[in-house]
Every structure is written in structure tokens, then in C-alpha cells.
Design a protein around this motif. Sequence first.
Motif, PDB file in Angstrom:
ATOM      1  N   PRO A  27     -26.027  40.821  -4.473  1.00 57.53           N
ATOM      2  CA  PRO A  27     -25.409  39.793  -5.125  1.00 57.53           C
ATOM      3  C   PRO A  27     -24.343  40.112  -6.185  1.00 57.53           C
ATOM      4  CG  PRO A  27     -27.676  39.352  -5.080  1.00 57.53           C
ATOM      5  CD  PRO A  27     -27.480  40.748  -4.610  1.00 57.53           C
ATOM      6  N   ARG A  28     -23.202  39.690  -6.108  1.00 60.09           N
ATOM      7  CA  ARG A  28     -22.114  40.027  -7.068  1.00 60.09           C
ATOM      8  C   ARG A  28     -22.259  39.882  -8.423  1.00 60.09           C
ATOM      9  NH1 ARG A  28     -16.200  38.877  -3.848  1.00 60.09           N
ATOM     10  NH2 ARG A  28     -16.949  39.836  -1.512  1.00 60.09           N
ATOM     11  N   ARG A  53     -12.409  49.899  -9.023  1.00 59.16           N
ATOM     12  CA  ARG A  53     -11.477  49.788  -7.948  1.00 59.16           C
ATOM     13  C   ARG A  53     -12.209  49.861  -6.536  1.00 59.16           C
ATOM     14  NH1 ARG A  53      -8.477  53.320 -11.353  1.00 59.16           N
ATOM     15  NH2 ARG A  53      -9.166  55.065 -10.526  1.00 59.16           N
ATOM     16  N   SER A  54     -13.207  50.664  -6.393  1.00 56.99           N
ATOM     17  CA  SER A  54     -13.711  50.461  -4.871  1.00 56.99           C
ATOM     18  C   SER A  54     -14.797  49.175  -4.802  1.00 56.99           C
ATOM     19  CB  SER A  54     -15.130  51.752  -4.963  1.00 56.99           C
ATOM     20  OG  SER A  54     -14.393  52.900  -5.113  1.00 56.99           O
ATOM     21  N   LEU A  55     -15.118  48.564  -5.767  1.00 58.83           N
ATOM     22  CA  LEU A  55     -15.740  47.255  -5.562  1.00 58.83           C
ATOM     23  C   LEU A  55     -14.656  46.081  -5.149  1.00 58.83           C
ATOM     24  CD1 LEU A  55     -18.390  47.019  -8.539  1.00 58.83           C
ATOM     25  CD2 LEU A  55     -18.830  47.119  -6.105  1.00 58.83           C
ATOM     26  N   ALA A  56     -13.678  46.356  -5.778  1.00 58.24           N
ATOM     27  CA  ALA A  56     -12.529  45.369  -5.755  1.00 58.24           C
ATOM     28  C   ALA A  56     -12.023  45.634  -4.172  1.00 58.24           C
ATOM     29  CB  ALA A  56     -11.036  45.800  -6.450  1.00 58.24           C
ATOM     30  N   ASP A  57     -11.987  46.694  -3.521  1.00 59.26           N
ATOM     31  CA  ASP A  57     -11.709  46.910  -2.099  1.00 59.26           C
ATOM     32  C   ASP A  57     -13.003  46.276  -1.498  1.00 59.26           C
ATOM     33  OD1 ASP A  57     -10.405  48.187   0.099  1.00 59.26           O
ATOM     34  OD2 ASP A  57     -12.158  49.343   0.113  1.00 59.26           O
ATOM     35  N   LEU A  58     -14.202  46.680  -1.621  1.00 56.58           N
ATOM     36  CA  LEU A  58     -15.256  46.027  -0.918  1.00 56.58           C
ATOM     37  C   LEU A  58     -15.396  44.600  -0.843  1.00 56.58           C
ATOM     38  CD1 LEU A  58     -17.655  47.325   0.625  1.00 56.58           C
ATOM     39  CD2 LEU A  58     -18.914  47.353  -1.311  1.00 56.58           C
ATOM     40  N   TRP A  59     -15.120  44.109  -2.011  1.00 54.46           N
ATOM     41  CA  TRP A  59     -15.092  42.585  -2.314  1.00 54.46           C
ATOM     42  C   TRP A  59     -13.782  41.890  -1.798  1.00 54.46           C
ATOM     43  CZ3 TRP A  59     -17.260  42.582  -8.092  1.00 54.46           C
ATOM     44  CH2 TRP A  59     -18.650  43.014  -7.776  1.00 54.46           C
ATOM     45  N   GLU A  94     -12.744  43.382 -12.338  1.00 50.63           N
ATOM     46  CA  GLU A  94     -13.116  43.484 -13.669  1.00 50.63           C
ATOM     47  C   GLU A  94     -13.880  42.489 -14.462  1.00 50.63           C
ATOM     48  OE1 GLU A  94     -11.137  46.025 -17.253  1.00 50.63           O
ATOM     49  OE2 GLU A  94      -9.843  44.562 -16.115  1.00 50.63           O
ATOM     50  N   LEU A  95     -13.146  41.034 -14.112  1.00 49.23           N
ATOM     51  CA  LEU A  95     -13.822  39.904 -14.751  1.00 49.23           C
ATOM     52  C   LEU A  95     -15.291  39.710 -14.412  1.00 49.23           C
ATOM     53  CD1 LEU A  95     -10.388  37.768 -14.511  1.00 49.23           C
ATOM     54  CD2 LEU A  95     -11.609  38.438 -16.516  1.00 49.23           C
ATOM     55  N   MET A  96     -15.405  39.904 -13.025  1.00 50.99           N
ATOM     56  CA  MET A  96     -16.822  39.751 -12.640  1.00 50.99           C
ATOM     57  C   MET A  96     -17.684  40.586 -13.188  1.00 50.99           C
ATOM     58  SD  MET A  96     -19.151  38.323 -10.828  1.00 50.99           S
ATOM     59  CE  MET A  96     -18.329  37.234  -9.320  1.00 50.99           C
ATOM     60  N   ILE A  97     -17.422  41.912 -13.305  1.00 48.87           N
ATOM     61  CA  ILE A  97     -18.198  42.999 -13.932  1.00 48.87           C
ATOM     62  C   ILE A  97     -18.493  42.477 -15.418  1.00 48.87           C
ATOM     63  CG2 ILE A  97     -18.618  45.258 -14.652  1.00 48.87           C
ATOM     64  CD1 ILE A  97     -19.000  44.699 -11.737  1.00 48.87           C
ATOM     65  N   GLY A  98     -17.629  42.229 -16.137  1.00 43.71           N
ATOM     66  CA  GLY A  98     -17.405  41.860 -17.535  1.00 43.71           C
ATOM     67  C   GLY A  98     -18.681  40.519 -17.696  1.00 43.71           C
ATOM     68  N   LYS A  99     -18.264  39.664 -16.851  1.00 45.25           N
ATOM     69  CA  LYS A  99     -19.321  38.483 -16.737  1.00 45.25           C
ATOM     70  C   LYS A  99     -20.753  38.823 -16.430  1.00 45.25           C
ATOM     71  CE  LYS A  99     -20.093  33.913 -14.724  1.00 45.25           C
ATOM     72  NZ  LYS A  99     -19.531  32.982 -13.592  1.00 45.25           N
ATOM     73  N   ASN A 100     -20.986  39.879 -15.659  1.00 45.39           N
ATOM     74  CA  ASN A 100     -22.235  40.160 -15.435  1.00 45.39           C
ATOM     75  C   ASN A 100     -22.935  40.948 -16.639  1.00 45.39           C
ATOM     76  OD1 ASN A 100     -21.855  39.225 -12.649  1.00 45.39           O
ATOM     77  ND2 ASN A 100     -21.611  41.302 -11.881  1.00 45.39           N
TER      78      ASN A 100
END
Length: 255
Positions: free
Chosen positions: A185-186, A215-221, A229-235
Motif C-alpha cells: 500500500p502506497r 526516484r525509483s518509487l516515482a518510476d514504479l508508481w 515525495e509528497l506521498m512519502i512525506g504524508k506517510n
Amino acid sequence: MIDFHCHLDLYRTPHEVAEEAHRLGVGVLSVTTTPSAWPGTYRLSEGRSTIKTALGLHPQLANERKHELRLFDRYLPDATFVGEVGLDGSPEHRSSWSDQELVFDHVLRSCEEAQDKIVSIHSRRAAGAVLDSLDKFGGIRAPILHWFSGTRAELRRAVGRGCWFSVGAAMLAGAKGRALVHEMPRDRVLLETDGPFAQVNRNALRPIDVAIACRSLADLWSTDYEDAELMIGKNERTLLRLSTEKLDPTVDPDR
């Protein structure tokens, strides 16, 4: 961003790496492998508000360091974060399995009683057993599975248990790691480096290299870097609401 699993004290120049991360505003969860390492590693965070130190007893050292559980209990009231702890089912460590279970159960019981700990967990070739242990101690509010490498069925079980996942550039460089992260789950994904052990292009990852993983997550997602980066910050903010202190005092948990 925050590096949620880094062995800061094990770099050749730990003070330099710590200062670089602090200067650039990268949060670090500095994990330890033995309770006796806690005081010295903690000193790396002094004057560096973006760095917090986790209290750990690594499963690969359970046999020779189980006597340090008394130190673990002594330091635990001062530690919001616990790690690196867990189980390791690799062939070279199976002989210490009973000691690993003794140590991990002690750690989880103590954390459950304390009620306010966030735990970074090692589960190499032992994901099912780690989840069995977590089921016994349901009061662990925010278990983070570091560099998860179990099966897809174990991943689904971990998600159902409410686990979080810290992933790094080295994990995302391999096909299996990317496949597992794709199914996570993201809103439960965090960043890590596992430096200095994890490497990319034969260079030990440093806390600032969480950007490579992002950067790898951005590619995967299939999104851009800024959105990842915004998603990770929220997490990060969501997870840290569960703790009594924040890795990064500039983060507003209500933002």
C-alpha cells in the motif's frame, strides 16, 4: 525526507555523515545492533535535531549478546524508537534461532508494555515467524518491516497486520524487491538506506541517498518525483503521529 533505517555509527566517518544529513535537513533513524552501542550512537544525535537513535539488538548477534537484554531494559525508557531487532532465518544463523526468539519476544513484550515505541524489524528468511511474533504482541502499534523480502502471501499478511515498510535504493534495484514494493500500500511505504551496508554502484548509501529510492518509487508508481515525495512525506507524518517525538521538528503533523 527521512531515512528510516541507517546504521549511522558503522560508517567509517559517522560524525561527517551525521552532520551532512543534518545540514541538508534529512531525517535519520539511526538504528543500533547492540544495546551497548546505544550511548555512543546517541551522541551522534546531540545538537542534530533531525537525528534520532533507535535501541536495538540485532538477531544475528542474539546468541553472543543476549546478556545485553538488561541494558536494553535500562535504556528503553529513553528510546521512542527500537531497532534493529527481529529474526533471521538465513542458514548461517539458524543455529541461534532459539536465542533469536528469546531476544525478540523480550523486546516485543517490553515495547508492548511501554506502549509508545516504533519498531524497525529485520525479517530476512523469517517473515512468517516475525509475523507470528507480532501476532503474540498485538500492542505494537507501528511495526516497520525493514527491507521486506518475504513472499507475496506474507506481504498480504503483513499488510493485514498493519505493518509499515521501509524500502531503499538497493532493494528497489532488484526485480523481486520492485515487485514486492509495487504490491505494498502506497500509504504504508517509507524510505531507508540501510547504509553503510547497502550499496549502489559499489558505494555505501548515505542518508541523503533516500532521494535515489524516491526516484525509483516515482518510476514504479508511474508518477513524478514531486508527487512521490509528497506521498512519502504524508506517510512520515502519519507514522510519527503514533510516536511521542518527531524525527524532524519542522514537520507539522497536522499539515
